[in-house]
Design an enzyme around this catalytic site. Structure first.
Site, PDB file in Angstrom:
ATOM      1  N   THR A   1      15.248 -15.775 -36.815  1.00  0.00           N
ATOM      2  CA  THR A   1      14.844 -14.388 -36.615  1.00  0.00           C
ATOM      3  C   THR A   1      16.041 -13.630 -36.063  1.00  0.00           C
ATOM      4  O   THR A   1      16.800 -14.172 -35.262  1.00  0.00           O
ATOM      5  CB  THR A   1      13.648 -14.271 -35.651  1.00  0.00           C
ATOM      6  OG1 THR A   1      13.425 -12.878 -35.380  1.00  0.00           O
ATOM      7  CG2 THR A   1      13.876 -14.996 -34.337  1.00  0.00           C
ATOM      8  N   GLY A   2      16.213 -12.411 -36.513  1.00  0.00           N
ATOM      9  CA  GLY A   2      17.351 -11.652 -36.019  1.00  0.00           C
ATOM     10  C   GLY A   2      17.807 -10.661 -37.056  1.00  0.00           C
ATOM     11  O   GLY A   2      17.085 -10.363 -38.020  1.00  0.00           O
TER      12      GLY A   2
ATOM     13  N   GLY B   1      19.038  -9.662 -40.066  1.00  0.00           N
ATOM     14  CA  GLY B   1      19.099 -10.440 -41.302  1.00  0.00           C
ATOM     15  C   GLY B   1      20.420 -10.423 -42.045  1.00  0.00           C
ATOM     16  O   GLY B   1      20.827 -11.425 -42.628  1.00  0.00           O
TER      17      GLY B   1
ATOM     18  N   THR C   1       9.987 -10.939 -36.581  1.00  0.00           N
ATOM     19  CA  THR C   1       9.642 -11.953 -37.587  1.00  0.00           C
ATOM     20  C   THR C   1       8.919 -13.148 -36.968  1.00  0.00           C
ATOM     21  O   THR C   1       9.109 -13.438 -35.793  1.00  0.00           O
ATOM     22  CB  THR C   1      10.970 -12.427 -38.201  1.00  0.00           C
ATOM     23  OG1 THR C   1      11.532 -11.337 -38.890  1.00  0.00           O
ATOM     24  CG2 THR C   1      10.820 -13.604 -39.125  1.00  0.00           C
TER      25      THR C   1
ATOM     26  N   ARG D   1      15.597  -2.955 -49.379  1.00  0.00           N
ATOM     27  CA  ARG D   1      16.378  -3.911 -48.581  1.00  0.00           C
ATOM     28  C   ARG D   1      15.580  -5.215 -48.342  1.00  0.00           C
ATOM     29  O   ARG D   1      14.403  -5.194 -48.035  1.00  0.00           O
ATOM     30  CB  ARG D   1      16.725  -3.264 -47.237  1.00  0.00           C
ATOM     31  CG  ARG D   1      17.494  -4.161 -46.262  1.00  0.00           C
ATOM     32  CD  ARG D   1      16.587  -4.860 -45.280  1.00  0.00           C
ATOM     33  NE  ARG D   1      17.361  -5.585 -44.255  1.00  0.00           N
ATOM     34  CZ  ARG D   1      16.822  -6.480 -43.427  1.00  0.00           C
ATOM     35  NH1 ARG D   1      15.551  -6.767 -43.499  1.00  0.00           N
ATOM     36  NH2 ARG D   1      17.571  -7.093 -42.541  1.00  0.00           N
TER      37      ARG D   1
ATOM     38  N   GLY E   1      15.854  -8.918 -46.203  1.00  0.00           N
ATOM     39  CA  GLY E   1      16.590  -9.599 -45.127  1.00  0.00           C
ATOM     40  C   GLY E   1      16.768 -11.077 -45.405  1.00  0.00           C
ATOM     41  O   GLY E   1      16.685 -11.536 -46.549  1.00  0.00           O
ATOM     42  N   ASP E   2      16.979 -11.819 -44.328  1.00  0.00           N
ATOM     43  CA  ASP E   2      17.257 -13.249 -44.468  1.00  0.00           C
ATOM     44  C   ASP E   2      15.994 -14.101 -44.603  1.00  0.00           C
ATOM     45  O   ASP E   2      16.058 -15.229 -45.104  1.00  0.00           O
ATOM     46  CB  ASP E   2      18.029 -13.750 -43.239  1.00  0.00           C
ATOM     47  CG  ASP E   2      17.234 -13.511 -41.955  1.00  0.00           C
ATOM     48  OD1 ASP E   2      16.690 -12.394 -41.793  1.00  0.00           O
ATOM     49  OD2 ASP E   2      17.141 -14.431 -41.127  1.00  0.00           O
TER      50      ASP E   2
END
Ligand code: ASP
Length: 350
Positions: free
Chosen positions: A265-266, A268, A214, A242, A244-245
């Protein structure tokens, strides 16, 4: 009033105005401006990288930092700086956002992005868009030109079309490297014969480099306004729409002039469950913690023990920058009115 008195008063007034003007000019020079960016966190090790690749990443990170900083230097707004920096990364095939986005399980690309204005907590986000070259720009349109905060899929694209945004083919996001990552990820999922209920475990077991990358930016402008933005292709082999965050305000993106600006970032799912970006700023605002302490607590003491991998870039209203991650590396960079442009990749770099 005698002429002498009048002349004295007149010159005193001129002196006062002149010194007040000088004070304002001086204060302006002292006003901090700052930008920080990331291009994803994960298992980024020197041994996995050729010197050419490393040079290319560093050059692109530097280009993004400088693109954002130039906006701030000219007196522009933090929102414009965030967009300028993120566009450079979205347009590069090196990062998992825009061109270079990872593939879904079905072999397409679904992009997520969000942006937040620290002045008044206005925010905009798009999720699962397939035909938008720069999703961060669309997120800003949602914030500024609609009564909504988050739009998704076909509806978000219909909104984009109604605002004159050009549609691009989903294949225009294709890259060879990401296709290979999808093939490897699917092989692993199928070899382990993971059914839906075990899907999360199988995705968890994938090496992080298959999943992350990201991009994001946080900025502070000369008026003391913070902004944050994040843009992503999500995680390789994601399914079922799906999300994510990255497009979730409070999880992957947050900005409030009273505390801080964060882009994450990571993995999510963890960032959503632990409301990471907002939690960091809440610690700053309500517990009087520095951004470095708050970010370290959330990334290393809350997320790490439960297996939540990733990192954040954080900026406070004084122009302090904090770049914190619990992975082997995070593509990152910053520049402020008191420190020159700096970029880094690995965990052993300052
Ligand atoms: N946070 C993103 C997501 O979960 C992935 C990433 O940061 O690489 O979609």
């Amino acid at each position: 009033m005698g002429t002498g008195k009048f002349i004295t008063r007149f010159f005193t007034a001129i002196l006062l105005v002149a010194s007040a003007t000088a004070a304002v000019a001086e204060a302006r020079e002292d006003v901090p401006i700052a930008i920080a960016i990331h291009g994803g966190a994960g298992t980024i090790e020197k041994s996995n990288m050729t010197p050419e690749k490393e040079r290319a990443y560093r050059a692109k990170l530097e280009e993004a930092v400088n693109a954002g900083y130039r906006v701030l230097e000219k007196g522009g707004e933090s929102l414009d700086a965030v967009i300028a920096a993120i566009n450079v990364l979205e347009n590069s095939p090196l990062f998992n956002a825009g061109k270079g986005a990872v593939y879904t399980y079905e072999g397409t690309h679904e992009l997520d992005a969000s942006i937040m204005d620290g002045r008044d907590r206005q925010a905009g986000a798009v999720a699962g868009v397939k035909r938008i070259a720069n999703p961060i720009n669309l997120a800003r349109m949602v914030m500024e030109d609609s009564p909504f905060v988050m739009l998704s899929g076909a509806g978000a694209e219909e909104f984009a079309r109604s605002r004159g945004v050009a549609m691009v083919d989903n294949q225009s996001f294709d890259t060879e490297q990401r296709r290979k990552q999808l093939e490897k990820a699917k092989e692993k999922l199928e070899r382990e014969n993971k059914q839906d209920k075990d899907y999360q475990a199988a995705v968890d077991a994938l090496p992080i480099r298959y999943k992350m990358g990201t991009v994001g930016a946080v900025a502070l402008d000369k008026n003391g306004n913070l902004a944050a933005g994040t843009s992503t292709g999500g995680m390789t082999a994601k399914r079922y729409g799906r999300i994510g965050d990255a497009p979730v305000i409070g999880a992957g993106t947050f900005a409030d002039n009273r505390s801080c600006a964060v882009s994450a970032t990571g993995h999510g799912e963890y960032f959503i469950r632990y409301n990471v970006a907002a939690d960091i700023c809440a610690r700053v605002q309500y517990q009087d913690k520095s951004i470095a302490t708050a970010a370290d607590e959330v990334i290393n003491r809350v997320l790490k023990p439960i297996g939540g991998t990733g990192g954040v870039i954080v900026l406070d209203p004084a122009g302090q920058v904090s770049l914190v991650f619990n992975t082997k590396g995070m593509y990152r960079g910053s520049r402020t009115s008191t420190s020159p442009v700096r970029v880094a990749i690995f965990d052993d770099e300052g």
